[in-house]
Design a protein around this motif. Sequence first.
Motif, PDB file in Angstrom:
ATOM      1  N   PRO A  76       1.690  11.713  -3.328  1.00 24.59           N
ATOM      2  CA  PRO A  76       3.045  11.199  -3.520  1.00 24.59           C
ATOM      3  C   PRO A  76       3.378  11.018  -5.002  1.00 24.59           C
ATOM      4  CG  PRO A  76       1.575   9.416  -2.897  1.00 24.59           C
ATOM      5  CD  PRO A  76       0.755  10.668  -2.903  1.00 24.59           C
ATOM      6  N   ILE A 132       0.915   9.595   8.616  1.00 29.95           N
ATOM      7  CA  ILE A 132       1.744   9.368   7.429  1.00 29.95           C
ATOM      8  C   ILE A 132       1.427   7.975   6.884  1.00 29.95           C
ATOM      9  CG2 ILE A 132       4.100   9.165   6.508  1.00 29.95           C
ATOM     10  CD1 ILE A 132       3.550  12.038   7.279  1.00 29.95           C
ATOM     11  N   LEU A 133       0.968   7.928   5.652  1.00 35.19           N
ATOM     12  CA  LEU A 133       0.660   6.660   4.991  1.00 35.19           C
ATOM     13  C   LEU A 133       1.866   6.262   4.139  1.00 35.19           C
ATOM     14  CD1 LEU A 133      -2.988   7.670   4.084  1.00 35.19           C
ATOM     15  CD2 LEU A 133      -2.257   6.158   5.933  1.00 35.19           C
ATOM     16  N   ASN A 134       1.950   4.983   3.790  1.00 33.37           N
ATOM     17  CA  ASN A 134       3.202   4.492   3.200  1.00 33.37           C
ATOM     18  C   ASN A 134       3.073   3.779   1.870  1.00 33.37           C
ATOM     19  OD1 ASN A 134       3.147   3.712   6.435  1.00 33.37           O
ATOM     20  ND2 ASN A 134       4.825   5.046   5.788  1.00 33.37           N
ATOM     21  N   GLU A 135       1.882   3.768   1.302  1.00 30.28           N
ATOM     22  CA  GLU A 135       1.705   2.911   0.143  1.00 30.28           C
ATOM     23  C   GLU A 135       0.616   3.480  -0.768  1.00 30.28           C
ATOM     24  OE1 GLU A 135       2.073  -1.751   0.792  1.00 30.28           O
ATOM     25  OE2 GLU A 135       0.001  -1.053   0.818  1.00 30.28           O
ATOM     26  N   SER A 179       5.074  14.755   4.307  1.00 28.43           N
ATOM     27  CA  SER A 179       6.176  13.790   4.401  1.00 28.43           C
ATOM     28  C   SER A 179       7.519  14.518   4.456  1.00 28.43           C
ATOM     29  CB  SER A 179       6.144  12.842   3.203  1.00 28.43           C
ATOM     30  OG  SER A 179       6.355  13.564   2.012  1.00 28.43           O
ATOM     31  N   GLU A 198       8.849   7.308  -6.010  1.00 25.21           N
ATOM     32  CA  GLU A 198       9.549   7.244  -4.719  1.00 25.21           C
ATOM     33  C   GLU A 198      10.160   5.884  -4.416  1.00 25.21           C
ATOM     34  OE1 GLU A 198       7.677   9.130  -1.353  1.00 25.21           O
ATOM     35  OE2 GLU A 198       6.707  10.573  -2.688  1.00 25.21           O
ATOM     36  N   ASP A 199       9.667   4.838  -5.075  1.00 27.05           N
ATOM     37  CA  ASP A 199      10.255   3.517  -4.830  1.00 27.05           C
ATOM     38  C   ASP A 199      11.432   3.252  -5.771  1.00 27.05           C
ATOM     39  OD1 ASP A 199       8.698   3.353  -7.134  1.00 27.05           O
ATOM     40  OD2 ASP A 199       8.235   1.224  -6.801  1.00 27.05           O
ATOM     41  N   ASP A 219       5.614   7.691   0.850  1.00 28.91           N
ATOM     42  CA  ASP A 219       5.117   8.303   2.080  1.00 28.91           C
ATOM     43  C   ASP A 219       4.319   9.564   1.760  1.00 28.91           C
ATOM     44  OD1 ASP A 219       6.381   6.372   3.510  1.00 28.91           O
ATOM     45  OD2 ASP A 219       8.159   7.589   3.974  1.00 28.91           O
ATOM     46  N   TYR A 220       3.176   9.679   2.393  1.00 29.83           N
ATOM     47  CA  TYR A 220       2.397  10.916   2.228  1.00 29.83           C
ATOM     48  C   TYR A 220       1.515  11.135   3.446  1.00 29.83           C
ATOM     49  CZ  TYR A 220      -1.413   7.817   0.653  1.00 29.83           C
ATOM     50  OH  TYR A 220      -2.372   6.839   0.553  1.00 29.83           O
ATOM     51  N   LYS A 241       5.618   1.671  -2.593  1.00 35.67           N
ATOM     52  CA  LYS A 241       5.981   2.384  -1.357  1.00 35.67           C
ATOM     53  C   LYS A 241       6.093   3.878  -1.658  1.00 35.67           C
ATOM     54  CE  LYS A 241       6.913  -0.778   1.916  1.00 35.67           C
ATOM     55  NZ  LYS A 241       5.460  -0.993   1.955  1.00 35.67           N
TER      56      LYS A 241
END
Length: 674
Positions: free
Chosen positions: A169, A322-325, A116, A198-199, A305-306, A303
Amino acid sequence: MTECNKNNNFNSNLIILLMKNKLIKATLIFSIVTFFGACKPKTTADAISGNAAQKVYVAPGEHDEFYSFTSGGFSGQVAVYGIPSGRLLKVLPVFSQDPETGYGYGEDTKPMLNTSHGFVPWGDQHHLAVSQTDGEYDGRWLFANENNTPRVARLDLTTFTTDEIIEIPNSAGNHSSPFVTDNNEYVVAGTRFSVPFEDEDGDIPISTYADNFSGAITFIKVDPQSGRMAIDFQLKTPPVNYDLSRTGKGASSGWFFFSTYNTEKAHTLLEVNASQNDKDFILALNWKKIAEMVKEGKGRKVKADYAHNVYDHNTHSATSTILNEVHVLDIEDLEGVAYYIPCPKSPHGADVDPSGEYIVGSGKLASLIPVFSFSKMMKAIEDKKFDGDYDGIPVLNYEAVLHGEVQKPGLGPLHTEFDANGNAYTSFFVSSEVVKWNVKTLEVVDRQPTYYSTGHLTVAGGNTKKPYGKYLVAWNKITKDRYLPTGPELAQSAQLFDISGEKMELLLDFPTIGEPHYAQIVPASLIVDKQKRIYDINANNHKYVVKNENDTRVERSGNRVDVYMTLIRTHITPDNIEGIRMGDEVYFHITNLEQDWDLPHGFAVMGNNNSEVLILPGETRTMKWVPTKVGIIPMYCTDFCSALHQEMQGYIRVSPAGSNTPLRYGTGDNAPKE
Ligand code: RUQ
Ligand code: CUA
């Protein structure tokens, strides 16, 4: 007792005395640690008996009995040694670019190092875990952690390749990782640094650490057939540091034990500020119950990103997504699944014996080793023998869960492994030794000096339900005088011990790559029969494969040039190429047509700001080249492949930008003529 060990007893008393004094300055601890770390018995060579040489002698043509998969530390890679010979067999590229093979340089493998944060060409590799079935090595996969940019890799042990990397993440410093459950259900990743999630707003004063930072423990699910990894859930925890962990087994199967330090929640000068509390914790987690809670829908999506990078052996190329959750559970909201076991002085290793009943905590600054009992822990939970809580998580009463303490074992215990006969082996960094003790009686059975300052140690199968025993390797941090000097930086050192008898016997020193942290020593018999020898050219689905010389070609589209090339003993097709211009981007798609074991060809172009690529039999690799000079540029095979290897070469003609030199190519009779 050697001089050295006498000194160590004296040292440990001294350190205890000093540590009782609240005014102790960490710098003082540091100088003591540094000073006594140098302890060196005079008997270095005397300790080696005549038949030690015989025990490590693997005659030419013979094979070793074990593989040792050894972490390469700040090299980012994994080294493979034969045990008992100590022969270096291979360096496996994992988290760092590898010019030897082109891993991370070639277009097909570059996605493996995507994160990320973008492309990260380097990693810090510490711990390894061979996949397990029923608490024993099954020899299928090797999991590796990356400490700097949190990642976990999965290597396939039929090809010895890195097939998958997943970023972690909400973490920073993936140290407590990768440790596998006894049936490979999960690989865990505990964060070393707590950070804001991260959120949440991360642009905050560092001094708000205690309120705004969190720890994370990540559970990566492993597909039992393919080995594919996916983050199943993360636990959000108080902001402590996670150091190491072990899964339960036998009686304690279904639990995980994580060593924690910095329960002081310090964010600066940790050497002093995170060494205040007399006891930190081992966190006991009932992962099976937590996994059920996740299935029942507990937790929330967060949320983050990784990257998830996968290498495919059919397309011979990697993809990065890239996944987001992630699914997150707050640990303080969970009832009956998380408990703290108090453990003296910043525990490093938290190791579980083969029966699963005993949990050994190794406090880096402690002068004893506490051994906890799983059955006592369960009883204490039932009887609610708690000494309050820490951020909402019950703290178990120390005495209630204690099996006993190993008294005066040495100085600076770090890690413990086990044999099948009820013995534990603990590494001591400060007093430079390996100490063997009985898990039930807690009596020290034997101690042997190491050279010097051992970090991890590995017993063959020493983290499984059924250790193979026989050999132990101490992975040392400081080498000093063990080898011929090599300038200011000396080779790192491993030391092999025979542990089949009552007394441990030092057999061999061998140097390692990077810095060795943990390793897994696995019987060769679990691995050799599954070795892949070639890639079937017919099954090659690389986007740019050509399967015979007639299909080789060069195509231009604007300033992009694609060269579809083949290699076979002992020529390159095409080996003469004209019509390349300055300003072009050239992509060589190179297929090795060989179908014989151990027949790679390599490919390199003069002046290329890139590495070579090594292409295995039946494989295709794409290498990028941007010409930098007008003129004739040689290319050749880099891997000595036959008596005519030196003939395996060719030329590329580079013309000025905008020139109208026609695109022509070929080999032999087909080579472009005047
Ligand atoms: S640990 S510094 Cu494995 Cu003893 Cu990493
Ligand atoms: Cu192909 Cu040398």
